[in-house]
Scaffold this motif. Structure first.
Motif, PDB file in Angstrom:
ATOM      1  N   SER A 109       0.814  -1.216   0.000  1.00  0.00           N
ATOM      2  CA  SER A 109       0.000   0.000   0.000  1.00  0.00           C
ATOM      3  C   SER A 109       0.846   1.264   0.000  1.00  0.00           C
ATOM      4  N   LEU A 110       2.131   1.116   0.275  1.00  0.00           N
ATOM      5  CA  LEU A 110       3.032   2.261   0.285  1.00  0.00           C
ATOM      6  C   LEU A 110       3.463   2.665  -1.118  1.00  0.00           C
ATOM      7  N   TYR A 111       3.128   1.824  -2.136  1.00  0.00           N
ATOM      8  CA  TYR A 111       3.596   2.051  -3.492  1.00  0.00           C
ATOM      9  C   TYR A 111       2.427   2.362  -4.411  1.00  0.00           C
ATOM     10  N   THR A 112       2.806   2.935  -5.572  1.00  0.00           N
ATOM     11  CA  THR A 112       1.805   3.168  -6.618  1.00  0.00           C
ATOM     12  C   THR A 112       1.558   1.850  -7.351  1.00  0.00           C
ATOM     13  N   ASN A 113       0.520   1.833  -8.186  1.00  0.00           N
ATOM     14  CA  ASN A 113       0.208   0.596  -8.932  1.00  0.00           C
ATOM     15  C   ASN A 113       1.352   0.196  -9.858  1.00  0.00           C
ATOM     16  N   LYS A 114       1.995   1.175 -10.474  1.00  0.00           N
ATOM     17  CA  LYS A 114       3.113   0.870 -11.356  1.00  0.00           C
ATOM     18  C   LYS A 114       4.272   0.259 -10.588  1.00  0.00           C
ATOM     19  N   GLN A 115       4.542   0.814  -9.386  1.00  0.00           N
ATOM     20  CA  GLN A 115       5.612   0.272  -8.564  1.00  0.00           C
ATOM     21  C   GLN A 115       5.257  -1.127  -8.062  1.00  0.00           C
ATOM     22  N   LYS A 116       3.987  -1.346  -7.744  1.00  0.00           N
ATOM     23  CA  LYS A 116       3.558  -2.683  -7.295  1.00  0.00           C
ATOM     24  C   LYS A 116       3.814  -3.730  -8.374  1.00  0.00           C
ATOM     25  N   ALA A 117       3.478  -3.395  -9.626  1.00  0.00           N
ATOM     26  CA  ALA A 117       3.686  -4.340 -10.730  1.00  0.00           C
ATOM     27  C   ALA A 117       5.176  -4.671 -10.886  1.00  0.00           C
ATOM     28  N   GLU A 118       6.005  -3.616 -10.773  1.00  0.00           N
ATOM     29  CA  GLU A 118       7.445  -3.850 -10.901  1.00  0.00           C
ATOM     30  C   GLU A 118       7.972  -4.705  -9.753  1.00  0.00           C
ATOM     31  N   ILE A 119       7.474  -4.447  -8.541  1.00  0.00           N
ATOM     32  CA  ILE A 119       7.925  -5.229  -7.377  1.00  0.00           C
ATOM     33  C   ILE A 119       7.526  -6.685  -7.520  1.00  0.00           C
ATOM     34  N   LEU A 120       6.285  -6.935  -7.920  1.00  0.00           N
ATOM     35  CA  LEU A 120       5.821  -8.311  -8.071  1.00  0.00           C
ATOM     36  C   LEU A 120       6.575  -9.031  -9.182  1.00  0.00           C
ATOM     37  N   LYS A 121       6.861  -8.312 -10.273  1.00  0.00           N
ATOM     38  CA  LYS A 121       7.614  -8.921 -11.372  1.00  0.00           C
ATOM     39  C   LYS A 121       9.034  -9.269 -10.925  1.00  0.00           C
ATOM     40  N   THR A 122       9.659  -8.352 -10.180  1.00  0.00           N
ATOM     41  CA  THR A 122      11.009  -8.603  -9.669  1.00  0.00           C
ATOM     42  C   THR A 122      11.015  -9.772  -8.685  1.00  0.00           C
ATOM     43  N   ALA A 123       9.993  -9.808  -7.820  1.00  0.00           N
ATOM     44  CA  ALA A 123       9.910 -10.901  -6.841  1.00  0.00           C
ATOM     45  C   ALA A 123       9.752 -12.251  -7.532  1.00  0.00           C
ATOM     46  N   SER A 124       8.911 -12.283  -8.571  1.00  0.00           N
ATOM     47  CA  SER A 124       8.711 -13.530  -9.313  1.00  0.00           C
ATOM     48  C   SER A 124       9.996 -13.977 -10.001  1.00  0.00           C
ATOM     49  N   SER A 125      10.701 -12.998 -10.601  1.00  0.00           N
ATOM     50  CA  SER A 125      11.955 -13.316 -11.283  1.00  0.00           C
ATOM     51  C   SER A 125      13.009 -13.815 -10.305  1.00  0.00           C
ATOM     52  N   ASN A 126      13.076 -13.145  -9.140  1.00  0.00           N
ATOM     53  CA  ASN A 126      14.047 -13.580  -8.123  1.00  0.00           C
ATOM     54  C   ASN A 126      13.729 -14.973  -7.593  1.00  0.00           C
ATOM     55  N   THR A 127      12.443 -15.255  -7.447  1.00  0.00           N
ATOM     56  CA  THR A 127      12.032 -16.576  -6.946  1.00  0.00           C
ATOM     57  C   THR A 127      12.429 -17.682  -7.919  1.00  0.00           C
ATOM     58  N   GLU A 128      12.134 -17.464  -9.217  1.00  0.00           N
ATOM     59  CA  GLU A 128      12.514 -18.459 -10.221  1.00  0.00           C
ATOM     60  C   GLU A 128      14.028 -18.635 -10.285  1.00  0.00           C
ATOM     61  N   SER A 129      14.750 -17.514 -10.188  1.00  0.00           N
ATOM     62  CA  SER A 129      16.210 -17.586 -10.226  1.00  0.00           C
ATOM     63  C   SER A 129      16.754 -18.352  -9.033  1.00  0.00           C
ATOM     64  N   ASN A 130      16.173 -18.121  -7.841  1.00  0.00           N
ATOM     65  CA  ASN A 130      16.635 -18.817  -6.643  1.00  0.00           C
ATOM     66  C   ASN A 130      16.318 -20.304  -6.696  1.00  0.00           C
ATOM     67  N   ILE A 131      15.140 -20.640  -7.223  1.00  0.00           N
ATOM     68  CA  ILE A 131      14.775 -22.062  -7.343  1.00  0.00           C
ATOM     69  C   ILE A 131      15.729 -22.783  -8.285  1.00  0.00           C
ATOM     70  N   TYR A 132      16.045 -22.130  -9.402  1.00  0.00           N
ATOM     71  CA  TYR A 132      16.987 -22.717 -10.355  1.00  0.00           C
ATOM     72  C   TYR A 132      18.366 -22.875  -9.720  1.00  0.00           C
ATOM     73  N   ALA A 133      18.804 -21.859  -8.976  1.00  0.00           N
ATOM     74  CA  ALA A 133      20.118 -21.917  -8.329  1.00  0.00           C
ATOM     75  C   ALA A 133      20.163 -23.017  -7.269  1.00  0.00           C
ATOM     76  N   ILE A 134      19.061 -23.172  -6.536  1.00  0.00           N
ATOM     77  CA  ILE A 134      19.000 -24.217  -5.501  1.00  0.00           C
ATOM     78  C   ILE A 134      19.064 -25.602  -6.129  1.00  0.00           C
ATOM     79  N   ASP A 135      18.295 -25.798  -7.208  1.00  0.00           N
ATOM     80  CA  ASP A 135      18.310 -27.103  -7.883  1.00  0.00           C
ATOM     81  C   ASP A 135      19.689 -27.419  -8.452  1.00  0.00           C
ATOM     82  N   ALA A 136      20.294 -26.425  -9.085  1.00  0.00           N
ATOM     83  CA  ALA A 136      21.617 -26.652  -9.682  1.00  0.00           C
ATOM     84  C   ALA A 136      22.666 -26.940  -8.604  1.00  0.00           C
ATOM     85  N   THR A 137      22.606 -26.191  -7.511  1.00  0.00           N
ATOM     86  CA  THR A 137      23.560 -26.406  -6.420  1.00  0.00           C
ATOM     87  C   THR A 137      23.337 -27.751  -5.754  1.00  0.00           C
TER      88      THR A 137
END
Length: 482
Positions: free
Chosen positions: A320-348
């Motif tokens: 609620s502290l962010y605008t709608n545009k910032q929320k979309a960017e945050i959620l997109k970044t979070a999703s990308s980071n999650t996929e990247s971390n899952i891939y890194a965990i599996d590879a490791t």
């Protein structure tokens, strides 16, 4: 040394030597059968075949030695019992333990020799054996490729339908699978109508010239959604040259941790050093990954949000502290980071599991050098009492018992090592499982032979059955009399 000790020692060692030579010859034939594809139809001269077999012989000893001791013990003590020589010993006050004392010392000396052999000769022979198999490709390059099957030559798996020419350098019906260099899973397949192998004594480069063929290569897109389409590239050629560096095949460094099966080429001290390095390397990777993971997660809250959080410390909805545009960017970044971390965990995880299997393999190789020492004693203390109990010598019944016991020992040993290799069981228990299971059998047989108890007390089995039949007959007979 008393006359009795000399007699028992002479009887046992004579039988042991005969059995060992026969079994060693049988296992050599098995080795020839296993590697017949590498020996047959390749125009190997007699010297190369002799070297091939000589380097593979030492690995047979850990299999032949315990079986020879087991069979020789059963046969020797079975002959003594069959000819009532043990009865004469016991009537003179000589127990089974006293009769086994000198032979136990002999087995101890034999076990020490077996350990020194396993610790020094076998690793050297394994190094020479693996290196010699790779050197065949450089000494006679055409031998590196067999007809009708895929041959591993450097970065390529090569299959040819037919070889011709004086040295087998002319190839027909060629299929080549090129291994991925960057580990991205891409595949390259090359098919050619015919080709020729060109080599020189002055260089370690083997040149494969292909004629009239096609080149297929899988393409791995950067986007995951495009990978399901399985795109590939295809091209044709009239002439295509492949240079294979054979020098890399012939360099076998026993200290290189990346070489598979290097554990069989190391002695106890080398294994200890290598295990320490492998364990430290794996632990360092674990710590490094945990530290990098916390850093990789980053922070999704910017400085403005931190300022707002100070103003609203009890807010539950951070978005609620962010605008709608910032929320979309945050959620997109979070999703990308999650996929990247899952891939890194599996590879490791895959990498750490591989390193753990490598460590387990080295531990199994270390324990095996001590297992063979105990196996010599174990097989003797199973075979000697068993021979005294069954009272049969020769090559009849003793061979049946020896084969059954040794197959059980070898099967349990292989089963335990396979589980330990996959980290399903500690390597110590995997290596010693067969010895632990058969040790009670050795104790039981020694006890029964010492106390003149048969192999199986039939009264224990038949007595309950006899009582049941007696009760049945007692009920039937009175009814008939009435």
């Amino acid at each position: 040394m008393k006359i009795l000790d000399k007699y028992l020692l002479k009887t046992f060692l004579g039988t042991f030597a005969t059995v060992f030579v026969i079994l060693f010859f049988v296992f050599i034939l098995q080795t020839v059968w296993l590697f017949i594809a590498e020996l047959a139809g390749k125009d190997l001269d007699f010297i190369m075949v002799v070297k091939f077999l000589a380097f593979s012989m030492p690995r047979i000893v850990p299999l032949v030695l315990p079986l020879s001791i087991l069979l020789a013990s059963i046969m020797s003590f079975g002959n003594l019992s069959e000819h009532y020589e043990f009865a004469a010993m016991k009537s003179s006050g000589i127990s089974l333990q006293r009769a086994m004392r000198t032979l136990t010392i002999a087995i101890g000396i034999l076990s020490i020799i077996a350990f020194l052999f396993a610790n020094n000769v076998i690793p050297y022979a394994e190094f020479k054996f693996i290196n010699f198999r790779k050197n065949i490709a450089q000494a006679k390059p055409a031998l590196a490729i067999a007809e009708g099957q895929f041959s591993d030559v450097g970065l390529y798996n090569i299959k040819v339908n037919k070889k011709s020419g004086e040295n087998g350098n002319h190839l027909t019906g060629i299929t080549i699978h090129e291994k991925s260099k960057n580990g991205d899973g891409s595949k390259t397949v090359i098919r050619a109508k015919d080709g020729e192998l060109i080599s020189s004594d002055k260089t370690s480069i083997l040149q494969l010239v292909l004629n009239d063929g096609n080149y297929y290569q899988d393409i791995v897109p950067k986007k995951y959604e495009d990978r399901d389409k399985l795109p590939f590239a295809k091209s044709s050629f009239k002439k295509y040259c492949i240079n294979i560096d054979l020098s890399a095949l012939n360099k076998v460094d026993t200290k290189d941790e990346t070489i598979s099966n290097t554990n069989t080429m190391l002695n106890v001290s080398d294994l200890g050093y290598t295990l320490d390095s492998l364990t430290k390397n794996r632990n360092t990777d674990i710590v490094s990954f945990s530290e990098n993971s916390s850093t990789r997660l980053g922070s999704l809250v910017d400085n403005n949000a931190k300022t707002n959080l100070k103003k609203k410390p009890f807010t539950k909805d951070i978005l609620s502290l962010y605008t709608n545009k910032q929320k979309a960017e945050i959620l997109k970044t979070a999703s990308s980071n999650t996929e990247s971390n899952i891939y890194a965990i599996d590879a490791t995880k895959t990498e750490l599991d591989s390193k753990k299997k490598n460590i387990n393999g080295h531990l199994l190789a270390l324990y095996d050098k001590f297992v063979i020492v105990y196996a010599c004693f174990l097989m003797f203390f199973i075979g000697a009492p068993l021979g005294a109990i069954i009272r049969k010598g020769g090559l009849g019944l003793p061979i049946v018992f020896a084969v059954l016991i040794f197959i059980s020992f070898h099967f349990i040993n292989t089963f335990g090592k396979r589980i330990s290799q996959e980290d399903g069981l500690p390597p110590f228990f995997g290596s010693w499982m067969s010895s632990m299971i058969l040790t009670p059998l050795a104790i039981l047989l020694t006890y029964r032979a010492t106390n003149d108890i048969g192999l199986i007390n039939m009264d224990v089995i038949l007595s309950p059955i006899q009582k049941v039949f007696q009760k049945i007959f007692q009920k039937i007979i009175p009814s008939q009399n009435k």
